[in-house]
Each structure stands twice: as structure tokens, then as C-alpha cells.
Design a protein around this motif. Structure first.
Motif, PDB file in Angstrom:
ATOM      1  N   PHE A 200      -0.609  82.987  14.300  1.00 54.31           N
ATOM      2  CA  PHE A 200      -0.692  84.254  13.567  1.00 54.31           C
ATOM      3  C   PHE A 200      -1.184  85.386  14.458  1.00 54.31           C
ATOM      4  O   PHE A 200      -0.795  86.545  14.260  1.00 54.31           O
ATOM      5  N   VAL A 201      -2.024  85.078  15.437  1.00 55.11           N
ATOM      6  CA  VAL A 201      -2.463  86.104  16.387  1.00 55.11           C
ATOM      7  C   VAL A 201      -1.291  86.553  17.252  1.00 55.11           C
ATOM      8  O   VAL A 201      -1.110  87.753  17.503  1.00 55.11           O
ATOM      9  N   LYS A 202      -0.479  85.606  17.709  1.00 56.81           N
ATOM     10  CA  LYS A 202       0.686  85.970  18.532  1.00 56.81           C
ATOM     11  C   LYS A 202       1.611  86.930  17.791  1.00 56.81           C
ATOM     12  O   LYS A 202       2.104  87.906  18.363  1.00 56.81           O
ATOM     13  N   LYS A 245     -31.898  79.746  17.951  1.00 56.61           N
ATOM     14  CA  LYS A 245     -31.091  79.440  19.127  1.00 56.61           C
ATOM     15  C   LYS A 245     -29.630  79.703  18.770  1.00 56.61           C
ATOM     16  O   LYS A 245     -29.221  79.475  17.639  1.00 56.61           O
ATOM     17  N   PHE A 246     -28.858  80.149  19.763  1.00 54.80           N
ATOM     18  CA  PHE A 246     -27.478  80.532  19.496  1.00 54.80           C
ATOM     19  C   PHE A 246     -26.529  79.814  20.443  1.00 54.80           C
ATOM     20  O   PHE A 246     -26.825  79.639  21.633  1.00 54.80           O
ATOM     21  N   GLY A 247     -25.394  79.422  19.902  1.00 51.56           N
ATOM     22  CA  GLY A 247     -24.347  78.802  20.703  1.00 51.56           C
ATOM     23  C   GLY A 247     -23.075  79.633  20.636  1.00 51.56           C
ATOM     24  O   GLY A 247     -22.630  80.007  19.547  1.00 51.56           O
ATOM     25  N   PHE A 248     -22.491  79.927  21.792  1.00 47.12           N
ATOM     26  CA  PHE A 248     -21.335  80.813  21.847  1.00 47.12           C
ATOM     27  C   PHE A 248     -20.062  80.092  22.271  1.00 47.12           C
ATOM     28  O   PHE A 248     -19.096  80.736  22.696  1.00 47.12           O
ATOM     29  N   GLY A 249     -20.046  78.775  22.148  1.00 43.11           N
ATOM     30  CA  GLY A 249     -18.878  78.006  22.581  1.00 43.11           C
ATOM     31  C   GLY A 249     -17.612  78.369  21.820  1.00 43.11           C
ATOM     32  O   GLY A 249     -16.530  78.566  22.421  1.00 43.11           O
ATOM     33  N   LYS A 250     -17.704  78.457  20.499  1.00 43.72           N
ATOM     34  CA  LYS A 250     -16.507  78.805  19.707  1.00 43.72           C
ATOM     35  C   LYS A 250     -16.090  80.256  19.953  1.00 43.72           C
ATOM     36  O   LYS A 250     -14.891  80.571  19.966  1.00 43.72           O
ATOM     37  N   LEU A 251     -17.057  81.129  20.152  1.00 46.44           N
ATOM     38  CA  LEU A 251     -16.721  82.523  20.449  1.00 46.44           C
ATOM     39  C   LEU A 251     -15.976  82.616  21.782  1.00 46.44           C
ATOM     40  O   LEU A 251     -14.996  83.373  21.903  1.00 46.44           O
ATOM     41  N   LYS A 252     -16.407  81.824  22.757  1.00 44.56           N
ATOM     42  CA  LYS A 252     -15.700  81.808  24.049  1.00 44.56           C
ATOM     43  C   LYS A 252     -14.274  81.286  23.855  1.00 44.56           C
ATOM     44  O   LYS A 252     -13.308  81.820  24.440  1.00 44.56           O
ATOM     45  N   ARG A 253     -14.095  80.271  23.031  1.00 42.14           N
ATOM     46  CA  ARG A 253     -12.755  79.754  22.777  1.00 42.14           C
ATOM     47  C   ARG A 253     -11.896  80.822  22.101  1.00 42.14           C
ATOM     48  O   ARG A 253     -10.694  80.957  22.404  1.00 42.14           O
ATOM     49  N   TRP A 254     -12.477  81.589  21.204  1.00 40.97           N
ATOM     50  CA  TRP A 254     -11.774  82.682  20.528  1.00 40.97           C
ATOM     51  C   TRP A 254     -11.323  83.736  21.542  1.00 40.97           C
ATOM     52  O   TRP A 254     -10.178  84.194  21.511  1.00 40.97           O
ATOM     53  N   ASP A 256     -10.838  83.338  24.749  1.00 33.28           N
ATOM     54  CA  ASP A 256      -9.787  82.761  25.603  1.00 33.28           C
ATOM     55  C   ASP A 256      -8.441  82.764  24.869  1.00 33.28           C
ATOM     56  O   ASP A 256      -7.401  83.064  25.468  1.00 33.28           O
ATOM     57  N   MET A 257      -8.455  82.418  23.580  1.00 35.01           N
ATOM     58  CA  MET A 257      -7.227  82.432  22.797  1.00 35.01           C
ATOM     59  C   MET A 257      -6.651  83.845  22.738  1.00 35.01           C
ATOM     60  O   MET A 257      -5.440  84.061  22.920  1.00 35.01           O
ATOM     61  N   CYS A 258      -7.514  84.817  22.482  1.00 29.35           N
ATOM     62  CA  CYS A 258      -7.060  86.204  22.401  1.00 29.35           C
ATOM     63  C   CYS A 258      -6.475  86.676  23.724  1.00 29.35           C
ATOM     64  O   CYS A 258      -5.472  87.402  23.752  1.00 29.35           O
ATOM     65  N   ASP A 259      -7.089  86.263  24.812  1.00 26.17           N
ATOM     66  CA  ASP A 259      -6.565  86.628  26.132  1.00 26.17           C
ATOM     67  C   ASP A 259      -5.170  86.043  26.336  1.00 26.17           C
ATOM     68  O   ASP A 259      -4.277  86.714  26.874  1.00 26.17           O
ATOM     69  N   ARG A 260      -4.969  84.802  25.919  1.00 22.72           N
ATOM     70  CA  ARG A 260      -3.644  84.191  26.041  1.00 22.72           C
ATOM     71  C   ARG A 260      -2.597  84.950  25.233  1.00 22.72           C
ATOM     72  O   ARG A 260      -1.437  85.067  25.632  1.00 22.72           O
ATOM     73  N   CYS A 261      -3.016  85.454  24.087  1.00 23.94           N
ATOM     74  CA  CYS A 261      -2.077  86.098  23.161  1.00 23.94           C
ATOM     75  C   CYS A 261      -1.859  87.573  23.455  1.00 23.94           C
ATOM     76  O   CYS A 261      -0.941  88.191  22.895  1.00 23.94           O
TER      77      CYS A 261
END
Length: 552
Positions: A200-202, A245-254, A256-261
Motif C-alpha cells: 500500500f505504501v508503494k 526505556k524505549f526500543g526503536f527497532g520497529k521504527l527503524k524497519r519502518w 527502511d521500508m519507506c526508503d525502499r518505496c
């Protein structure tokens, strides 16, 4: 059945026509046009059979080869096509079946000619791969199941040597990640969910959406007070005795996905509730090994607990932004559509946010100039019917938006509106040097206030809440890919018009470009006043293209 006694009529039409099954086709034929390199050009072929014919096969013959594809224009119900006090610029105000979704044609089924009903196919020519300039015939041939030719129509497309420049406008249509999970019955951020999100992003990017709503926490948008939307939270939170405490792993994946698209900008989800900024968005955290909601409607936005949370979270988020080189790509939100009586809460929230994010732009949709005048919203996004004070005061870097409330005179794209009213926006964005455009509904497939899910093929108005078509421009496909609407295709044409005007300005200057654009308009174009007919708009684009040809 034999097709010997069947009359099969066809007609070439522009993309700005809507073909209704229950009325005679009045639109004038269009058989020729020009287009630029790097453009997506569309037109239609309408057809009607005098008797029922199934399994009609359509095929394309053209030197352009695989650059030409077609889909069938489907019908969807519009129970509430307009509000009671709508203006005169609608195709219809009656409930019924309206053309909108563009379905792939299944080879096993083909097309169906229903007795004496006009239908159409939507032909798309993709000129992004580079085409030798020249005039190309595109012939669509209709055949019966046994191979008998029923009709053929040939369109001529004159492809110019000049290419559309890259889009400058920042454009976001709110991407509802939770609606995808809900419709397809998936766990949020499961692998299959990620796959569908990316599809859907593409499609969004291919239609000029270059900014994506990014759910740091579940976006507090169109949510019933006291209610919840499904959790779509990219930032992991753990609550400890010492704080968070905060984790940004899913945000980084998001990211990366946006960059691909091809997404260029990230619109970080609102950190305070809609229509007032009085509460916190829904935020869940790991609390002693158990997932719990720690903030939401019961959280006072001005209270110390949430302010303390933000004071810990925002510096870490800024660190993530800088670590990944996103400083020029992120935009923050406070709260959506605040009113004047919300200023005390909005200003408090905005001031606290700026303590940590002052180096980044903050944008919000609103209608009152006072928010900008008082310095509360540095980058306002006024509604298209409230632009004048911002234009009169020459506000720079100005955005605009429309939604369900912008239905008197101004451009919009409800299903009941003519497509020219959708496409005219490109000319308005150019004339008023608009920097960004926002719309709330890329794929909102819930009832109003997100109270329950709806089937967008059966309900196009969020359960009788908004004029049909306002909540979304894409439908969910069977295989997890989007089914685009003709409204979305026409909106892309508006953005292409904008880019063509910018190209022409680079060749002949703004004054000459404006003169050509407004030729025959009758009066200067504004957000409320503009030519209403499709023929003028098509002729305008042809003038622009011919001037580009002359100076390229």
C-alpha cells in the motif's frame, strides 16, 4: 449466445468522465492528447451491449507495448453522496451505484456487457521508462468469447520529448496501518502485515504521496472519546521504577521500508488527542512483563505524568532521528484540527513539545489564522475554504488540506463530484505556491470515530458519516494489494498538472505560465472560483504541453 444480433457500442472518453450504468452517455468523445515523459496518462473506453454478453475479451495493440494497461471501472454504493446543503457542482446527489474502483480484469472472466448499460475500462499509459517522442496509436479491441470482433477504438497519444520534473509538493494522505490489519485479519506488525503495508505504501508513492503518517504511537485520530483503535505502535516502551526505556527497532524497519518505496518525509503521529489536545494518545508499555496501556483518554495532557514521559521519550527520539540522518525529513504534530477555544491546551502542549523538538518543523491542520498569528503553530495547514487570511498575510511555506467539511465551491473528490473538481486542485496549488497538501483518508475503513470496521465495497461513507468517498481513495484487494480508485488516478493527474506548470515556469517564467493557465477561465482562479467543466481543464493542459514543446 450468438453475438450476431447484439449491438455493441463504444466511445473514447477522457479520464475526467464518470460513466454511470443507469443513464445515457452524454460525454463528448476524446481521441487524441499529448503527454510528457515521466507521466502517467489515462483515458477511458466506454462500452455498451444491447443484450447480455459475458466473457468479453479486451486487448491492446500499440507500439507502446507493455506501457499500456487497462482495468475495469467498478461500481460501489453511495448511500450518502452529499450533505443536505451541498452546492450545485455535483454529478448527482441521489443514493445509488457510482463508478470508482478500478479492478484488474481476470482473464478467465473478461468483461461483461450488461443489457443497455454503459460501462468503461480505464486505460493507463506509463511513460516513466522513457519513450521515443512521437505520436503513438493505442487500439483497444473487444472480442466475444469465440473470437468475434465486437468493436475497436484507437486513441492517439503524442508523447513529447520534455519530461515532468520531480514533485516539489509535500503530499500526505493519512495512512491507516490499523485498517490494513483489521481488514485482512492480521496481527499488527506480523510479517504478512508488513508485506501488505509495503504494497500500500508503494501505491501511495506511485500516486505522488511522498510523506507518510508514521505511528510512533497509535494515532489519536477519528477515535471516539473513551474508545480505542487497534494498537499500532512503532516505538516499544518499557516502564521501570526508574522511568522509561524505549526500543526503536520497529521504527527503524519502518524507515527502511519507506526508503525502499521512495517515501521522502515522515509525518510523526500526533502526540496529543484530536480536537483539543486535552489528552494523551494511547500508549502501551511493558510493565513488569505485561503489556498495559499507560496513557490515553484518562491522561491529562498538561499533567506531570505525561510531560515527564515526553521529557524522557523526545530526546531519545531526536537521537534516533539524528543517528539515521533524518533531520530534514521529519515533521511533528501536536493535535489535529484545534479550534479557538482549544488554544490554552494546544499552546501548553505545543510549548512542551518545542522544548525538545524546536529544530524540527511542526505542522497541524486548522482553520483559524489566530493560531499562526500568535506563533502557536509555525507551519499551519489551513483548510482550503479558510485560506484567505493566510494568503492575505502572505504566510510562507503554506500548506492546505480538505476533508468532509470542504464541500461548498472548493475543490474536493467525493464520489458524487465531477472529476474536474478533483483535478482543478493542481492549478490552484501552483497559483498560490502551496508547499504541502494533507488529506485524512488514504484508507480509513472504519465507521466514524473508529467504532467498528466496515467493508469499503459496501460502505463508502464511514457508516453514514461523511460524503461517500471522503474516507478513502484505495480499496483492499483480494491478494493484499490495493485496488485504486479513479478518484486517486485523477488526483495524481492534478499533481502532474502542477509539475507541468512548474516545468513551464522554468522555461518561460511565471507571468507567462499564469497567463496561459488562466486563458479562457473568465476570471482569476481562486480556491472558490474556477472553470467547472472538464473540457476547459483538458484544453488548459494541452496549452501547457504545447508551450513546453515550443520551448524545449
Amino acid at each position: 449466445m450468438s453475438t450476431a444480433d447484439v449491438t455493441f457500442a463504444t466511445r473514447l472518453l477522457s479520464s475526467l468522465e464518470k460513466v454511470f450504468a443507469d443513464e445515457e452517455l452524454q460525454a463528448a468523445p476524446l481521441s487524441r492528447a499529448t503527454a510528457l515523459q515521466n507521466e502517467t496518462f489515462s483515458y477511458q473506453v466506454a462500452y455498451r451491449a444491447s443484450k447480455l454478453i459475458k466473457h468479453i475479451q479486451a486487448r491492446v495493440e500499440s507500439p507502446l507495448g507493455s506501457s499500456v494497461t487497462f482495468r475495469t471501472v467498478g461500481l460501489v454504493p453511495a448511500e450518502m453522496p452529499a450533505y443536505a446543503d451541498h452546492d450545485a457542482h455535483l454529478l448527482r446527489s441521489t443514493p445509488g451505484l457510482y463508478p470508482d474502483p478500478l479492478f484488474p480484469v481476470k482473464e478467465s472472466e473478461g468483461l461483461t456487457g450488461l443489457p443497455n448499460q454503459w460501462r468503461s475500462i480505464w486505460v493507463t499509459v506509463d511513460l516513466k521508462s522513457g519513450v521515443t517522442p512521437g505520436t503513438y496509436p493505442i487500439t483497444v479491441i473487444f472480442e466475444s468469447k469465440d473470437g468475434q470482433e465486437l468493436a475497436r477504438e484507437t486513441f492517439e497519444l503524442d508523447v513529447l520529448a520534455a519530461a515532468l520534473p520531480e514533485q516539489k509538493l509535500i503530499h500526505t494522505e493519512w495512512f491507516h496501518t490499523d485498517c490494513l490489519a483489521t481488514y485482512y485479519g492480521l496481527d499488527v506488525f506480523s510479517e504478512r502485515h508488513w508485506e501488505i503495508v509495503e504494497q500500500f505504501v508503494k501505491t501511495a508513492v506511485a500516486h505522488g504521496i511522498n510523506m507518510l503518517l508514521t505511528p510512533l504511537f497509535t494515532p489519536p485520530l477519528d477515535t471516539e472519546v473513551g474508545g480505542e483503535r487497534p494498537t499500532v505502535q512503532l516505538v516499544d516502551v518499557e516502564k521501570t521504577e526508574a522511568g522509561y526505556k524505549f526500543g526503536f527497532g520497529k521504527l527503524k524497519r519502518w524507515v527502511d521500508m519507506c526508503d525502499r518505496c521512495g517515501v521522502r518525509y515522515f509525518e510523526l503521529s500526533h502526540l496529543f488527542t484530536q480536537w483539543g489536545a486535552k489528552h494523551a494518545p494511547k500508549i502501551v508499555a511493558d510493565v513488569n512483563g505485561e503489556t498495559k496501556r499507560i496513557f490515553g483518554w484518562d491522561t491529562d495532557s498538561t499533567g506531570e505524568e505525561y510531560k515527564t514521559f515526553l521529557a524522557q521519550f523526545l530526546p531519545e527520539l531526536v537521537g534516533f532521528i539524528k543517528e539515521h540522518g533524518l533531520e530534514k525529513r521529519v515533521y511533528f504534530h501536536v493535535s489535529d484540527e484545534p479550534r479557538l477555544d482549544h488554544i490554552p491546551w494546544y499552546e501548553s502542549a505545543s510549548n512542551w513539545l518545542r522544548k525538545f523538538t524546536a529544530e524540527f518543523p511542526t505542522i497541524d491542520a486548522l482553520s483559524n489564522y489566530e493560531f499562526y498569528e500568535k506563533g502557536i503553530v509555525p507551519t499551519p495547514i489551513p483548510a482550503s475554504n479558510h485560506m484567505q487570511p493566510f494568503l492575505d498575510n502572505e504566510v510562507g511555506n503554506l500548506w492546505t488540506y480538505y476533508c468532509c467539511s470542504q464541500y461548498i465551491d472548493v475543490a474536493n473528490r467525493f464520489i458524487s463530484m465531477p472529476s474536474a473538481r478533483n483535478r482543478i486542485l493542481g492549478l490552484q496549488l501552483y497559483k498560490f505556491k502551496i508547499a504541502g497538501f494533507l488529506h485524512w483518508g488514504y484508507n480509513f475503513w472504519y465507521a466514524q470515530y473508529s467504532r467498528f470496521p466496515i467493508d469499503p465495497y459496501r460502505c463508502t461513507d464511514a457508516n453514514n458519516a461523511f460524503p461517500a468517498g471522503d474516507p478513502f481513495v484505495v480499496y483492499p484487494g483480494e491478494d493484499g494489494t490495493p485496488v485504486e480508485s479513479l478518484r486517486f488516478e485523477v488526483f495524481r493527474e492534478a499533481l502532474q498538472d502542477l509539475r507541468a506548470l512548474e516545468l513551464l515556469e522554468s522555461l518561460v517564467g511565471r507571468e507567462r505560465t499564469m497567463e496561459l493557465m488562466e486563458e479562457g477561465a473568465g476570471s482569476p482562479i481562486t480556491f472558490e472560483e474556477y472553470p467547472r467543466d472538464a473540457a476547459w481543464l483538458l484544453a488548459c493542459r494541452e496549452r501547457i504541453n504545447e508551450e513546453i514543446r515550443k520551448h524545449s
